[in-house]
Design a protein around this motif. Structure first.
Motif, PDB file in Angstrom:
ATOM      1  N   PRO A  49       0.806  -1.235   0.000  1.00 48.58           N
ATOM      2  CA  PRO A  49       0.000   0.000   0.000  1.00 48.58           C
ATOM      3  C   PRO A  49       0.833   1.277   0.000  1.00 48.58           C
ATOM      4  N   ASP A  50       2.086   1.193   0.429  1.00 50.85           N
ATOM      5  CA  ASP A  50       2.940   2.381   0.495  1.00 50.85           C
ATOM      6  C   ASP A  50       3.961   2.435  -0.636  1.00 50.85           C
ATOM      7  N   ALA A  51       3.887   1.471  -1.549  1.00 55.28           N
ATOM      8  CA  ALA A  51       4.855   1.432  -2.647  1.00 55.28           C
ATOM      9  C   ALA A  51       4.544   2.517  -3.668  1.00 55.28           C
ATOM     10  N   VAL A  52       5.496   3.425  -3.873  1.00 54.85           N
ATOM     11  CA  VAL A  52       5.336   4.529  -4.818  1.00 54.85           C
ATOM     12  C   VAL A  52       5.923   4.124  -6.167  1.00 54.85           C
ATOM     13  N   ASP A  53       5.144   4.373  -7.239  1.00 59.22           N
ATOM     14  CA  ASP A  53       5.596   4.048  -8.596  1.00 59.22           C
ATOM     15  C   ASP A  53       5.509   5.309  -9.453  1.00 59.22           C
ATOM     16  N   PRO A  54       6.612   6.005  -9.676  1.00 61.86           N
ATOM     17  CA  PRO A  54       6.571   7.244 -10.467  1.00 61.86           C
ATOM     18  C   PRO A  54       6.102   7.026 -11.907  1.00 61.86           C
ATOM     19  N   LEU A  55       6.183   5.801 -12.397  1.00 62.63           N
ATOM     20  CA  LEU A  55       5.767   5.517 -13.769  1.00 62.63           C
ATOM     21  C   LEU A  55       4.279   5.191 -13.880  1.00 62.63           C
ATOM     22  N   ALA A  56       3.583   5.134 -12.737  1.00 60.32           N
ATOM     23  CA  ALA A  56       2.157   4.791 -12.756  1.00 60.32           C
ATOM     24  C   ALA A  56       1.338   5.818 -11.975  1.00 60.32           C
ATOM     25  N   VAL A  57       1.687   7.078 -12.121  1.00 63.24           N
ATOM     26  CA  VAL A  57       1.021   8.146 -11.374  1.00 63.24           C
ATOM     27  C   VAL A  57      -0.361   8.433 -11.971  1.00 63.24           C
ATOM     28  N   SER A  58      -1.368   8.454 -11.112  1.00 62.09           N
ATOM     29  CA  SER A  58      -2.740   8.855 -11.482  1.00 62.09           C
ATOM     30  C   SER A  58      -3.259   8.091 -12.697  1.00 62.09           C
ATOM     31  N   ARG A  59      -3.089   6.806 -12.671  1.00 58.95           N
ATOM     32  CA  ARG A  59      -3.602   5.992 -13.769  1.00 58.95           C
ATOM     33  C   ARG A  59      -5.045   5.581 -13.504  1.00 58.95           C
ATOM     34  N   ALA A  60      -5.791   5.420 -14.582  1.00 59.76           N
ATOM     35  CA  ALA A  60      -7.185   4.990 -14.462  1.00 59.76           C
ATOM     36  C   ALA A  60      -7.244   3.499 -14.155  1.00 59.76           C
ATOM     37  N   ALA A  61      -8.447   3.036 -13.824  1.00 58.66           N
ATOM     38  CA  ALA A  61      -8.637   1.618 -13.521  1.00 58.66           C
ATOM     39  C   ALA A  61      -8.244   0.765 -14.718  1.00 58.66           C
ATOM     40  N   ALA A  63      -6.495  -3.548 -15.707  1.00 52.99           N
ATOM     41  CA  ALA A  63      -6.289  -4.915 -15.216  1.00 52.99           C
ATOM     42  C   ALA A  63      -5.173  -4.971 -14.183  1.00 52.99           C
ATOM     43  N   ALA A  64      -4.194  -4.073 -14.309  1.00 49.80           N
ATOM     44  CA  ALA A  64      -3.089  -4.056 -13.347  1.00 49.80           C
ATOM     45  C   ALA A  64      -3.476  -3.364 -12.051  1.00 49.80           C
ATOM     46  N   HIS A  65      -4.308  -2.342 -12.153  1.00 49.72           N
ATOM     47  CA  HIS A  65      -4.765  -1.583 -10.982  1.00 49.72           C
ATOM     48  C   HIS A  65      -6.277  -1.429 -11.089  1.00 49.72           C
ATOM     49  N   TRP A  66      -7.007  -2.267 -10.374  1.00 47.06           N
ATOM     50  CA  TRP A  66      -8.456  -2.341 -10.539  1.00 47.06           C
ATOM     51  C   TRP A  66      -9.165  -1.024 -10.209  1.00 47.06           C
ATOM     52  N   LEU A  67      -8.646  -0.272  -9.265  1.00 49.33           N
ATOM     53  CA  LEU A  67      -9.242   1.023  -8.917  1.00 49.33           C
ATOM     54  C   LEU A  67      -8.346   2.194  -9.322  1.00 49.33           C
ATOM     55  N   GLY A  68      -7.311   1.912 -10.065  1.00 48.90           N
ATOM     56  CA  GLY A  68      -6.394   2.955 -10.486  1.00 48.90           C
ATOM     57  C   GLY A  68      -5.315   3.214  -9.453  1.00 48.90           C
ATOM     58  N   THR A  69      -4.569   4.289  -9.656  1.00 46.57           N
ATOM     59  CA  THR A  69      -3.501   4.683  -8.731  1.00 46.57           C
ATOM     60  C   THR A  69      -3.689   6.134  -8.322  1.00 46.57           C
ATOM     61  N   GLY A  73       1.360   7.193  -7.518  1.00 39.00           N
ATOM     62  CA  GLY A  73       1.500   5.884  -8.145  1.00 39.00           C
ATOM     63  C   GLY A  73       1.168   4.715  -7.249  1.00 39.00           C
ATOM     64  N   ARG A  74       0.598   4.962  -6.063  1.00 39.10           N
ATOM     65  CA  ARG A  74       0.238   3.862  -5.165  1.00 39.10           C
ATOM     66  C   ARG A  74      -1.102   3.256  -5.584  1.00 39.10           C
ATOM     67  N   ASP A  75      -1.197   1.945  -5.462  1.00 44.49           N
ATOM     68  CA  ASP A  75      -2.403   1.230  -5.863  1.00 44.49           C
ATOM     69  C   ASP A  75      -3.546   1.537  -4.894  1.00 44.49           C
ATOM     70  N   ILE A  76      -4.666   2.039  -5.422  1.00 50.73           N
ATOM     71  CA  ILE A  76      -5.782   2.470  -4.574  1.00 50.73           C
ATOM     72  C   ILE A  76      -6.451   1.275  -3.908  1.00 50.73           C
ATOM     73  N   LEU A  77      -6.630   0.183  -4.638  1.00 51.67           N
ATOM     74  CA  LEU A  77      -7.275  -0.995  -4.051  1.00 51.67           C
ATOM     75  C   LEU A  77      -6.468  -1.525  -2.877  1.00 51.67           C
ATOM     76  N   PRO A 253     -11.567  11.048  -9.558  1.00 52.57           N
ATOM     77  CA  PRO A 253     -12.182  10.910  -8.231  1.00 52.57           C
ATOM     78  C   PRO A 253     -12.111   9.515  -7.634  1.00 52.57           C
ATOM     79  N   GLU A 254     -11.341   8.595  -8.270  1.00 58.41           N
ATOM     80  CA  GLU A 254     -11.405   7.191  -7.848  1.00 58.41           C
ATOM     81  C   GLU A 254     -11.051   7.002  -6.376  1.00 58.41           C
ATOM     82  N   GLN A 255      -9.956   7.612  -5.906  1.00 57.18           N
ATOM     83  CA  GLN A 255      -9.514   7.391  -4.529  1.00 57.18           C
ATOM     84  C   GLN A 255     -10.533   7.926  -3.524  1.00 57.18           C
ATOM     85  N   ALA A 256     -10.997   9.154  -3.723  1.00 49.40           N
ATOM     86  CA  ALA A 256     -11.957   9.739  -2.797  1.00 49.40           C
ATOM     87  C   ALA A 256     -13.278   8.984  -2.814  1.00 49.40           C
TER      88      ALA A 256
END
Length: 286
Positions: A49-61, A63-69, A73-77, A253-256
């Motif tokens: 949950p605390d892993a930061v990925d600069p290459l996956a910042v604010s990505r939409a939902a 298959a890799a990130h079901w709820l986005g990032t 770049g942290r995985d919201i799910l 708005p995915e995270q909120a």
């Protein structure tokens, strides 16, 4: 001679009751699933949950990130699953502490009466007049922000909600004939309260704590939202709503929404369970 009742007066079990039990059953399922997800978060969360990925910042939902990032770049799910732990444990600590201390104060005040009852009642009325947010601000100013301070202040704030109701029931129980009979038999006050008074009050305490749990979760999330509860980088639902709020205006708005939906869903489920327990306590079969 047999008297027939009108057809409208005949209750048909299996039709009215299931509808009345559907909401509590769904609420119980939601609570069980959330608690299970919190317990198994390290096993079922796809990422740290605390892993930061600069290459996956604010990505939409995807298959890799079901709820986005999020914006780092942290995985919201993963954060949502791990965030269930502090989001549930803090309210649990508040309700257990407030229920235990409040019940002890209420029963002792009802049993001893006199100056002790007046002192406890006055103290509860004084605390009842202060909103929990005010106590949290004072606690944060004195001891610093954080979940332990939020738990302590909320415990104090919720004491009157449990103690005032339990005290009224304890007073009624205190003057029932069986209590007088126990005293005539030589049973001491402590044994009477522990072995007879408290077991009879336990259902009421359970209803109060079950109902208060949902509101306590809302309050702890609100404290984290304004910066008085959980602190970054902790994964906690209220803090996730605060961190995801800027993304709403940016079209992300995915995270909120995910954290806010979890808070609302679990709070409603707790309230439905509290209402069902209250109706059962009152003898309402529906």
């Amino acid at each position: 001679m047999t008297t027939l009742r009108p057809a409208a007066a005949v209750r048909r079990p299996g039709r009215a009751r299931p509808r009345g039990r559907l909401a509590p059953a769904l609420a119980g399922t939601v609570v069980a699933l959330v608690v299970l997800a919190a317990a198994l978060a390290p096993l079922i969360a796809p990422y740290d949950p605390d892993a930061v990925d600069p290459l996956a910042v604010s990505r939409a939902a995807s298959a890799a990130h079901w709820l986005g990032t999020d914006d780092t770049g942290r995985d919201i799910l993963s954060r949502l699953l791990h965030g269930a732990r502090p989001s549930l444990l803090a309210p649990l600590a508040v309700t257990l502490a407030a229920g235990t201390i409040g019940t002890a104060l209420a029963v002792s005040a009802a049993w001893f009466g006199g100056w002790w009852d007046r002192l406890v009642t006055a103290a509860l009325d004084l605390v009842f007049g202060f909103p929990g947010l005010v106590l949290a601000v004072v606690g944060a100013a004195l001891f610093g922000a954080g979940l332990p301070v939020a738990v302590a202040t909320l415990t104090i704030a919720y004491l009157p909600y449990v103690a005032r109701i339990v005290r009224g029931s304890a007073l009624r129980e205190r003057h029932l004939p069986y209590v007088a009979a126990l005293r005539m038999l030589g049973l001491g006050g402590a044994r009477t309260c522990l072995r007879h008074l408290l077991p009879n009050l336990a259902p009421l305490v359970l209803v109060q704590t079950a109902t208060a749990f949902g509101y306590t979760l809302l309050d702890t999330a609100a404290f984290s939202f304004i910066g008085l509860g959980a602190q970054p980088p902790t994964a906690e639902w209220g803090l996730m709503v605060a961190q995801g709020a800027p993304g709403i205006l940016a079209g992300r708005p995915e995270q909120a929404l995910a954290a806010g939906a979890a808070i609302v869903l679990f709070t409603v489920a707790c309230n439905l369970l509290g209402t069902a327990l209250s109706q059962r306590l009152a003898g309402d079969p529906t």
